[in-house]
Design an enzyme around this catalytic site. Structure first.
Site, PDB file in Angstrom:
ATOM      1  N   GLU A 219       0.850  -1.175   0.040  1.00 52.36           N
ATOM      2  CA  GLU A 219       0.137   0.040   0.121  1.00 52.36           C
ATOM      3  C   GLU A 219       0.777   1.362  -0.108  1.00 52.36           C
ATOM      4  O   GLU A 219       0.405   2.350  -0.714  1.00 52.36           O
ATOM      5  CB  GLU A 219      -0.873   0.154   1.294  1.00 52.36           C
ATOM      6  CG  GLU A 219      -0.204   0.133   2.678  1.00 52.36           C
ATOM      7  CD  GLU A 219      -1.233   0.231   3.563  1.00 52.36           C
ATOM      8  OE1 GLU A 219      -2.445   1.278   3.585  1.00 52.36           O
ATOM      9  OE2 GLU A 219      -1.450  -0.918   4.472  1.00 52.36           O
ATOM     10  N   SER A 276      -0.018   6.909   8.993  1.00 55.98           N
ATOM     11  CA  SER A 276       1.161   6.698   8.486  1.00 55.98           C
ATOM     12  C   SER A 276       2.129   7.763   8.050  1.00 55.98           C
ATOM     13  O   SER A 276       1.603   8.792   7.242  1.00 55.98           O
ATOM     14  CB  SER A 276       1.373   5.310   7.307  1.00 55.98           C
ATOM     15  OG  SER A 276       0.947   4.418   7.886  1.00 55.98           O
ATOM     16  N   ARG A 288       9.152   4.407   6.314  1.00 60.11           N
ATOM     17  CA  ARG A 288       8.013   4.723   7.131  1.00 60.11           C
ATOM     18  C   ARG A 288       8.804   5.187   8.522  1.00 60.11           C
ATOM     19  O   ARG A 288       9.303   4.488   9.168  1.00 60.11           O
ATOM     20  CB  ARG A 288       7.213   3.729   7.313  1.00 60.11           C
ATOM     21  CG  ARG A 288       5.753   3.960   8.100  1.00 60.11           C
ATOM     22  CD  ARG A 288       5.086   2.846   8.510  1.00 60.11           C
ATOM     23  NE  ARG A 288       3.613   3.056   8.959  1.00 60.11           N
ATOM     24  CZ  ARG A 288       3.486   3.105  10.414  1.00 60.11           C
ATOM     25  NH1 ARG A 288       4.540   2.893  11.208  1.00 60.11           N
ATOM     26  NH2 ARG A 288       2.428   3.319  10.679  1.00 60.11           N
TER      27      ARG A 288
END
Length: 451
Positions: A219, A276, A288
């Site tokens: 994703e 996120s 991330r």
């Protein structure tokens, strides 16, 4: 409405609530023109020349026949490339899906240049699906096609067409699977490219009930690729990206369009059910940094508990009518004014929902006040974390995306205010018109990379 800005003072994030629900306007300024750009990777788009470009031909420049010959050759080559792209394209229909924790986002490419021969060769199921998706703006009671976001006249894999954007609650995913079965979607021999946690959760049902071939995609990869692709294509001749000019001055605050020229590095804050935060250094180089469980799902869940509302739209409407200062405890409620030593103004939030310890104040607040305080609390927390991440990563450009920002001008202005105010103008917040659909777009692009 709140009479003063409401910012999370102790954590350095958050923003103004003074802006209310008013829309920022561009003060009659036309959208900024898009700069020339190259087609995004994986799009199947053919690069073109800049407007006004001319071929140069060796020899006598006055010879018209000599000039026409290379032009004709180039046109033939372009036609050959288009035909080659069509032959190598995946079978229709072309979908990309992002199955999130709260919403399913679906993008669908509608070809507009199908020849009579191609149309005759189409099976009835394909025509039925295309008609169903493009002739409706609502699907059942909860599915919505965001017509205002439609991208027109894109050329992908040799076909020109329109890109449609559709969303529905994830809780209705079983009904979508049944619809795919009823419309014999599997007979079209297409691969459904999907991302998001739901691509894993619903894969067994998609395969066994609807007999669909599923390709699961990361994703965060899809998010970045989809965002950069849409920004490169632009929004029907206008810029996809925008920011709020003078966000700390509600009277002069304006929504201004811009292009993400030389975008890297950037901090990408994706606000969906949760949050996120990514540090992006190039299209394929990112990490991330962190995240938080307090996101859009938290806002809606708490509003449902506190106010009895049942939809995101209803929660935002209530928040636009409330005053969070009746619910939150401010710096001035503790100090009687500003906390000068550390530069904390009296209107900064010292304790979210802090006034609700008092029975008298609990009885005085409305459901609208509670909804507004919930929105401010969630947004303050996101802004605070984003600011700290930007400082740690030494990045001064922060891009906020995700469906929490859909029709949510309140939060966008809060975030823009927070970054500008607490960084003393060093950080700038950017937003995107297709805020919640980039994951689905990235999934669609992978469909063309798979052939």
């Amino acid at each position: 409405m709140d009479s003063e800005p409401v910012v999370n003072g102790y954590h350095g994030g958050g923003g103004s609530s003074q802006e209310g629900e008013d829309q920022c306007r561009a003060a009659d300024r036309p959208p900024a023109p898009l700069p020339p750009h190259k087609p995004a990777p994986g799009s199947g788009l053919q690069p073109g020349r800049a407007a006004g470009g001319k071929d140069t031909v060796p020899g006598n420049s006055s010879s018209n026949s000599n000039n026409r010959q290379p032009q004709q050759q180039q046109q033939q080559q372009q036609q050959q490339r288009r035909e080659s792209a069509k032959k190598n394209r995946p079978p229709f229909p072309w979908f990309g899906m992002d199955i999130g924790g709260t919403l399913v986002k679906l993008v669908y490419f509608e070809p507009k240049d199908i020849t009579t021969k191609e149309e005759q060769e189409e099976v009835e199921n394909l025509r039925s699906i295309r008609k169903y998706l493009t002739s409706n703006v609502a699907y059942g009671s909860t599915g919505i096609r965001d017509v205002h976001l439609e991208l027109k006249d894109l050329t992908i894999c040799g076909h020109k067409g329109n890109l449609h954007f559709i969303r529905f609650p994830t809780q209705n995913m079983p009904a979508f699977i049944q619809m795919g079965k009823a419309k014999h979607f599997s007979s079209l021999h297409t691969t459904l490219c999907a991302t998001g946690g739901g691509a894993y959760k619903f894969e067994p049902d998609l395969r066994t009930i609807a007999n669909l071939q599923l390709r699961k995609l990361d994703e965060l990869d899809c998010l970045i690729h989809g965002m950069m692709y849409i920004d490169a294509m632009g929004f029907n001749g206008c810029a996809e990206c925008y920011y709020f000019q003078q966000p700390t001055d509600p009277e002069r605050c304006q929504k201004m369009t811009c292009a993400l020229d030389n975008p890297y590095p950037l901090l990408l804050v994706n606000i969906g059910s949760g949050v996120s935060i990514l540090a992006v250094y190039s299209k394929d180089n990112y990490k991330r940094v962190t995240g938080t469980s307090l996101g859009g799902g938290t806002f809606l869940g708490l509003c449902c508990l506190l106010t009895g509302c049942s939809t995101f739209e209803e929660a935002l409407e209530m928040a636009s009518l409330g005053e969070s200062t009746k619910v939150d405890k401010l710096v001035r409620d503790i100090y009687g004014g500003d906390y000068d030593r550390f530069g904390l103004p009296g209107w900064a939030v010292a304790s979210s929902f802090g006034n609700m310890m008092s029975k008298e104040k609990r009885e005085a607040v409305s459901k609208e006040d509670l909804a507004r305080a919930t929105l401010v609390t969630i947004t303050n927390n996101i802004g605070s974390i984003a600011r700290m991440c930007a400082l740690n990563e030494n990045i001064n450009r922060v891009v906020f995306v995700g469906n929490f920002l859909r029709i949510n001008t309140l939060s966008m202005k809060l975030l823009a205010y927070a970054l500008d105010y607490w960084s003393k103008g060093q950080l700038k917040g950017f937003f995107m018109e297709h805020e919640g659909y980039f994951g689905a777009v990235g999934a669609l692009l992978e469909l063309f990379n798979s052939v």
